[in-house]
Design an enzyme around this catalytic site. Structure first.
Site, PDB file in Angstrom:
ATOM      1  N   SER A 116       0.736  -1.593  -0.243  1.00 31.38           N
ATOM      2  CA  SER A 116      -0.210  -0.041   0.106  1.00 31.38           C
ATOM      3  C   SER A 116       0.804   1.401  -0.343  1.00 31.38           C
ATOM      4  O   SER A 116       1.476   1.566   0.888  1.00 31.38           O
ATOM      5  CB  SER A 116      -1.425  -0.231   0.887  1.00 31.38           C
ATOM      6  OG  SER A 116      -1.392   1.326   1.413  1.00 31.38           O
ATOM      7  N   TYR A 143      -2.814   0.242   9.972  1.00 28.37           N
ATOM      8  CA  TYR A 143      -2.508  -0.539   8.428  1.00 28.37           C
ATOM      9  C   TYR A 143      -1.707  -0.472   7.256  1.00 28.37           C
ATOM     10  O   TYR A 143      -1.082  -1.330   7.197  1.00 28.37           O
ATOM     11  CB  TYR A 143      -4.277   0.066   7.598  1.00 28.37           C
ATOM     12  CG  TYR A 143      -3.556  -0.314   6.000  1.00 28.37           C
ATOM     13  CD1 TYR A 143      -4.154  -1.536   6.255  1.00 28.37           C
ATOM     14  CD2 TYR A 143      -3.802   0.931   5.116  1.00 28.37           C
ATOM     15  CE1 TYR A 143      -4.242  -1.897   4.499  1.00 28.37           C
ATOM     16  CE2 TYR A 143      -4.003   0.145   3.768  1.00 28.37           C
ATOM     17  CZ  TYR A 143      -3.605  -1.101   3.432  1.00 28.37           C
ATOM     18  OH  TYR A 143      -3.855  -1.246   1.812  1.00 28.37           O
ATOM     19  N   LYS A 179     -17.891  -1.181   0.135  1.00 24.97           N
ATOM     20  CA  LYS A 179     -16.759  -0.734   1.650  1.00 24.97           C
ATOM     21  C   LYS A 179     -17.260  -0.032   2.208  1.00 24.97           C
ATOM     22  O   LYS A 179     -15.932   0.837   3.581  1.00 24.97           O
ATOM     23  CB  LYS A 179     -15.491  -0.444   0.589  1.00 24.97           C
ATOM     24  CG  LYS A 179     -14.514  -1.485   0.161  1.00 24.97           C
ATOM     25  CD  LYS A 179     -13.738  -0.325  -1.074  1.00 24.97           C
ATOM     26  CE  LYS A 179     -12.610   0.075  -0.149  1.00 24.97           C
ATOM     27  NZ  LYS A 179     -11.701  -1.363   0.232  1.00 24.97           N
TER      28      LYS A 179
END
Length: 334
Positions: A116, A143, A179
């Site tokens: 990411s 994250y 989402k």
């Protein structure tokens, strides 16, 4: 067998769609459907079987390869940047990925993993995907840190010449409707504009950025899966690669693109940013795409304006029973 973890999710289901376009339907979808609406992403897709993520993990830990695996596209992870359960992210994002990677290496299967752009933190070290930069990065949320840990593990283990880790920037496109708060702003904007006639964007808290002038590298999911398909078929190209357009655009640019695609005049209201994210907010991201280009990747990235027009007109504005789902659109994009 081609295995797509997170195969009912946003990028994962788009990858299954891409495989179908390539004539591949010998696919195992791995996910955690639970009580979510993600199952709708699978309705128009062709695949061989489905396994819950826990069942899949148990099978690969046992060591055998009952699937005769050709490749694993590992998109399965918790992608919420506001998830605070660090132990969950350690197990679900970091440790799980280690097991899948070891499985692929042990059985000679191609491994393509979702890292990411959140690993870049505030961008103090730029956005180069050079392996030398990896140890210096300091993500701003758990994250991003869970993704950074795997990149570091692969780097220290000398595995980056055998696997692919992709640092996705701000991905948007069909199949993301489920989402919730993690949907792209384009997806949220379409609903918001339709209901109120205007779009709310965060104010800026840095003098160098006007309200709505914060910049992101917005990348269309169709381009992402084209890149992954190329990498899947090019096993001599390995390492960490950015997946973006290479061009940072403002939130105001994005707003203009959505309003234009909807045939409306731009109307933006700037609102306060929640205090809980102010010190973790990225004001600028821009993928350095040099390494992927030098590796020979032929994918031409879609502009924000063209991608927004395709997404809004061909998906978000369609009155579909299964909303926003990628269908058989070979004539649009092969």
């Amino acid at each position: 067998m081609y295995i797509v973890t997170g195969g009912a999710g946003f990028i994962g289901s788009a990858m299954v769609w891409k495989l179908n376009q390539m004539g591949i339907d010998d696919i195992l979808v791995v996910d955690n459907l639970a009580s979510t609406e993600k199952w709708k992403n699978l309705v128009n897709l062709k695949y061989e079987d489905y396994l819950h993520r826990d069942q899949f993990l148990k099978l690969i830990i046992e060591g055998d390869d009952p699937f005769e695996t050709e490749a694993v596209i590992h998109m399965g992870a918790c992608s919420s940047t506001t998830e605070f359960d660090a132990d969950f992210l350690m197990e679900n994002n970091y440790r799980y990925t280690q097991y899948v990677c070891r499985f692929c290496l042990a059985h000679g299967a191609r491994f393509i993993n979702a890292s990411s752009a959140a690993t870049y933190g505030g961008g103090e070290h730029g956005f180069s995907d050079s392996h030398d930069v990896v140890p210096a990065l300091r993500p701003l949320n758990m994250y991003g840190y869970s993704k950074q840990l795997f990149d570091m593990w692969a780097l220290k283990g000398g595995l980056l010449d055998k696997i692919v880790c992709l640092k996705f920037f701000n991905v948007f496109g069909p199949n993301e409707y489920h989402k919730g708060d993690m949907m792209s702003v384009i997806c949220k904007a379409h609903t918001q504009i339709g209901e109120t006639g205007k779009l709310k964007l965060f104010k800026s808290y840095r003098e160098e950025y006007p309200d709505g002038g914060q910049k992101r590298d917005f990348v269309y999911v169709k381009d992402c899966v084209d890149i992954m398909a190329w990498l899947m078929q090019t096993p001599d190209v390995n390492g960490i690669f950015n997946v973006g357009t290479g061009t940072a655009r403002t939130w105001n640019d994005l707003a203009d693109s959505v309003f234009s695609a909807m045939g409306r005049e731009t109307a933006v209201e700037y609102i306060d940013m929640p205090e809980v994210i102010r010190d973790k907010y990225q004001y600028f991201t821009q993928a350095d795409m040099t390494r992927l280009a030098e590796a020979g990747c032929p994918v031409q990235m879609t502009s924000l304006e063209d991608a927004a027009e395709d997404y809004v007109k061909n998906y978000l504005s369609q009155d579909n029973t299964v909303p926003q789902i990628l269908e058989d659109l070979q004539e649009v994009r092969c």
